[in-house]
Design a protein around this motif. Structure first.
Motif, PDB file in Angstrom:
ATOM      1  N   ASP A 199      13.560 -13.864  -2.981  1.00 58.25           N
ATOM      2  CA  ASP A 199      12.239 -13.457  -2.863  1.00 58.25           C
ATOM      3  C   ASP A 199      12.034 -12.434  -1.837  1.00 58.25           C
ATOM      4  O   ASP A 199      11.044 -11.644  -1.873  1.00 58.25           O
ATOM      5  N   LEU A 200      12.517 -12.727  -0.610  1.00 56.20           N
ATOM      6  CA  LEU A 200      12.179 -11.866   0.514  1.00 56.20           C
ATOM      7  C   LEU A 200      12.872 -10.511   0.070  1.00 56.20           C
ATOM      8  O   LEU A 200      12.437  -9.658   0.592  1.00 56.20           O
ATOM      9  N   ALA A 201      14.198 -10.552  -0.551  1.00 55.34           N
ATOM     10  CA  ALA A 201      14.708  -9.322  -0.697  1.00 55.34           C
ATOM     11  C   ALA A 201      14.007  -8.450  -1.929  1.00 55.34           C
ATOM     12  O   ALA A 201      13.833  -7.266  -1.750  1.00 55.34           O
ATOM     13  N   GLN A 202      13.426  -9.251  -2.819  1.00 51.88           N
ATOM     14  CA  GLN A 202      12.451  -8.527  -3.896  1.00 51.88           C
ATOM     15  C   GLN A 202      11.338  -8.076  -3.094  1.00 51.88           C
ATOM     16  O   GLN A 202      10.783  -6.638  -3.456  1.00 51.88           O
ATOM     17  N   ALA A 203      10.816  -8.539  -2.081  1.00 50.63           N
ATOM     18  CA  ALA A 203       9.701  -8.115  -1.412  1.00 50.63           C
ATOM     19  C   ALA A 203      10.023  -6.716  -0.586  1.00 50.63           C
ATOM     20  O   ALA A 203       9.108  -5.960  -0.816  1.00 50.63           O
ATOM     21  N   TRP A 204      10.955  -6.483  -0.049  1.00 49.70           N
ATOM     22  CA  TRP A 204      11.534  -5.123   0.392  1.00 49.70           C
ATOM     23  C   TRP A 204      11.661  -4.379  -0.570  1.00 49.70           C
ATOM     24  O   TRP A 204      11.231  -2.987  -0.640  1.00 49.70           O
ATOM     25  N   VAL A 205      12.211  -4.534  -1.778  1.00 51.02           N
ATOM     26  CA  VAL A 205      12.322  -3.448  -2.700  1.00 51.02           C
ATOM     27  C   VAL A 205      10.951  -3.398  -3.214  1.00 51.02           C
ATOM     28  O   VAL A 205      10.713  -1.848  -3.430  1.00 51.02           O
ATOM     29  N   ASP A 206      10.060  -4.118  -3.694  1.00 48.63           N
ATOM     30  CA  ASP A 206       8.552  -3.523  -3.886  1.00 48.63           C
ATOM     31  C   ASP A 206       7.959  -3.198  -3.023  1.00 48.63           C
ATOM     32  O   ASP A 206       7.068  -2.195  -3.325  1.00 48.63           O
ATOM     33  N   LEU A 207       8.249  -3.077  -1.445  1.00 47.22           N
ATOM     34  CA  LEU A 207       7.734  -2.218  -0.512  1.00 47.22           C
ATOM     35  C   LEU A 207       7.841  -0.808  -0.989  1.00 47.22           C
ATOM     36  O   LEU A 207       7.104   0.020  -0.652  1.00 47.22           O
ATOM     37  N   MET A 208       9.108  -0.433  -1.006  1.00 47.22           N
ATOM     38  CA  MET A 208       9.440   0.970  -1.510  1.00 47.22           C
ATOM     39  C   MET A 208       8.702   1.712  -2.494  1.00 47.22           C
ATOM     40  O   MET A 208       8.502   2.889  -2.468  1.00 47.22           O
ATOM     41  N   THR A 209       8.187   0.751  -3.391  1.00 46.19           N
ATOM     42  CA  THR A 209       7.132   1.515  -4.504  1.00 46.19           C
ATOM     43  C   THR A 209       5.877   1.164  -4.442  1.00 46.19           C
ATOM     44  O   THR A 209       5.059   1.627  -5.223  1.00 46.19           O
ATOM     45  N   SER A 210       5.337   0.555  -3.291  1.00 50.02           N
ATOM     46  CA  SER A 210       4.000   0.117  -2.915  1.00 50.02           C
ATOM     47  C   SER A 210       3.309   1.656  -2.456  1.00 50.02           C
ATOM     48  O   SER A 210       4.118   2.363  -2.090  1.00 50.02           O
ATOM     49  N   ASP A 211       2.195   1.457  -2.209  1.00 49.33           N
ATOM     50  CA  ASP A 211       1.096   2.618  -1.667  1.00 49.33           C
ATOM     51  C   ASP A 211       1.737   2.797  -0.280  1.00 49.33           C
ATOM     52  O   ASP A 211       1.753   3.922   0.221  1.00 49.33           O
ATOM     53  N   GLY A 249       4.674   2.123   1.079  1.00 47.87           N
ATOM     54  CA  GLY A 249       6.119   2.604   1.091  1.00 47.87           C
ATOM     55  C   GLY A 249       6.077   4.148   0.718  1.00 47.87           C
ATOM     56  O   GLY A 249       6.896   4.818   1.333  1.00 47.87           O
ATOM     57  N   ARG A 250       5.259   4.388  -0.295  1.00 44.19           N
ATOM     58  CA  ARG A 250       5.332   5.650  -0.878  1.00 44.19           C
ATOM     59  C   ARG A 250       4.816   6.519   0.226  1.00 44.19           C
ATOM     60  O   ARG A 250       5.020   7.704   0.440  1.00 44.19           O
ATOM     61  N   ALA A 251       3.833   6.190   0.815  1.00 49.54           N
ATOM     62  CA  ALA A 251       2.922   7.059   1.909  1.00 49.54           C
ATOM     63  C   ALA A 251       4.118   7.380   3.078  1.00 49.54           C
ATOM     64  O   ALA A 251       4.138   8.340   3.542  1.00 49.54           O
ATOM     65  N   ALA A 252       4.867   6.373   3.482  1.00 53.80           N
ATOM     66  CA  ALA A 252       5.658   6.487   4.588  1.00 53.80           C
ATOM     67  C   ALA A 252       6.850   7.340   4.217  1.00 53.80           C
ATOM     68  O   ALA A 252       7.316   8.373   4.950  1.00 53.80           O
ATOM     69  N   LEU A 253       7.160   7.304   2.854  1.00 59.18           N
ATOM     70  CA  LEU A 253       8.485   8.023   2.498  1.00 59.18           C
ATOM     71  C   LEU A 253       8.070   9.614   2.413  1.00 59.18           C
ATOM     72  O   LEU A 253       8.688  10.302   2.963  1.00 59.18           O
ATOM     73  N   SER A 254       6.852   9.585   1.790  1.00 54.40           N
ATOM     74  CA  SER A 254       6.430  11.000   1.866  1.00 54.40           C
ATOM     75  C   SER A 254       6.198  11.723   3.122  1.00 54.40           C
ATOM     76  O   SER A 254       6.391  12.823   3.477  1.00 54.40           O
ATOM     77  N   GLU A 255       5.469  11.120   3.913  1.00 55.58           N
ATOM     78  CA  GLU A 255       5.435  11.548   5.509  1.00 55.58           C
ATOM     79  C   GLU A 255       6.695  11.940   5.982  1.00 55.58           C
ATOM     80  O   GLU A 255       6.869  12.924   6.859  1.00 55.58           O
ATOM     81  N   ALA A 256       7.709  11.102   5.808  1.00 56.79           N
ATOM     82  CA  ALA A 256       9.156  11.228   6.528  1.00 56.79           C
ATOM     83  C   ALA A 256       9.861  12.515   5.736  1.00 56.79           C
ATOM     84  O   ALA A 256      11.058  12.596   6.092  1.00 56.79           O
ATOM     85  N   GLY A 257       9.372  13.011   4.792  1.00 64.25           N
ATOM     86  CA  GLY A 257       9.821  14.213   4.185  1.00 64.25           C
ATOM     87  C   GLY A 257      10.470  14.027   2.951  1.00 64.25           C
ATOM     88  O   GLY A 257      11.195  14.842   2.304  1.00 64.25           O
ATOM     89  N   PHE A 258      10.539  12.864   2.447  1.00 61.76           N
ATOM     90  CA  PHE A 258      11.053  12.472   0.887  1.00 61.76           C
ATOM     91  C   PHE A 258      10.201  12.685  -0.035  1.00 61.76           C
ATOM     92  O   PHE A 258       8.877  13.093   0.234  1.00 61.76           O
TER      93      PHE A 258
END
Length: 255
Positions: free
Chosen positions: A227-239, A241-250
């Motif tokens: 469950d904790l592992a899935q929570a991290w995966v879900d974070l990557m596609t959350s608002d 996670g997406r905002a952090a990735l975009s700001e980082a240049g992805f």
């Protein structure tokens, strides 16, 4: 969020590097022990993942540790049963190794990247394009890792035959050679250039978007807290996670 079952053939690699995990408070623990999450991730994700860890730890009352490195090596280690909860790679081929070994859960595509040239601050060698690499000390990733395969394709697409001074184990090792001034230039991902900030000058590569890097993540079957592992995966596609990735240049696709 895009979920995939990858079907590309596995690319056999050399022996996996020893997995180095920075873990605190390891031990049997008790019922009140803080849950732990171990994430194996491509080195280009270092800054954005570390930046997201604090909020995740607070929300879930957990401790997050990372092993960053070559996607190829980490996927092979995961396939061999190395301890870990989440695997994030910078290409489909590496993730396929984990899938074929039966240790990957649902595979999620969550980000993209493109290759750029970086030089030390001030660009002392005066490099303005791939053509200017000839006669300079420049570096790129080794052929067997994702950033090396992308760099090779970009160079071939642009008809560049200049030989690198060295081939590095991953994209962060490549970046470090440039930041330290050991190399006049390096081929890294756009997000790595953002992470380096004022320590480098960035030169875009025309047509680099034709050879994009795609990132995938999944939970691992050997995880002791699915469950904790899935929570991290879900974070990557959350608002968040997406905002952090975009700001980082992805690059991130729309949900």
């Amino acid at each position: 969020m895009t979920r995939h079952t990858l079907t590309r053939p596995k690319v056999s690699g050399g022996s996996a590097l020893a997995l180095v995990l920075v873990l605190a408070g390891c031990g049997s623990g008790g019922s009140d022990a803080e849950p732990e999450l171990t994430v194996l991730a491509a080195s280009s994700l270092t800054d954005v993942y570390q930046g997201l860890a604090a909020g995740f730890e607070e929300e879930h009352g957990a401790e997050v540790s990372f092993s960053f490195g070559s996607s190829t090596d980490l996927a092979e280690q995961a396939a061999d049963g190395a301890p870990g909860d989440v695997l994030s790679t910078a290409d489909a081929t590496s993730m396929q190794a984990a899938e074929e070994a039966g240790v990957a859960g649902d595979v999620v595509e969550f980000a993209g990247n493109v290759m750029v040239i970086v030089t030390p601050a001030g660009n002392p060698a005066g490099i303005r394009s791939l053509d200017d690499l000839e006669g300079t000390t420049w570096v790129r990733c080794a052929d067997e890792v994702p950033c090396g395969r992308v760099a090779t394709s970009v160079l071939e697409d642009n008809g560049v035959t200049a030989a690198p001074a060295s081939l590095e184990e991953d994209v962060r090792a490549t970046l470090d050679k440039v930041v330290s001034g050991e190399a006049d230039a390096g081929l890294v991902y756009a997000s790595d250039a953002v992470a380096a900030g004022d320590d480098v000058e960035t030169i875009e590569v025309p047509g680099a978007e034709k050879e994009p890097t795609t990132y995938f993540t999944t939970t691992l079957e050997q995880s002791e807290d699915a469950d904790l592992a899935q929570a991290w995966v879900d974070l990557m596609t959350s608002d968040e996670g997406r905002a952090a990735l975009s700001e980082a240049g992805f690059t991130v696709s729309r949900p």
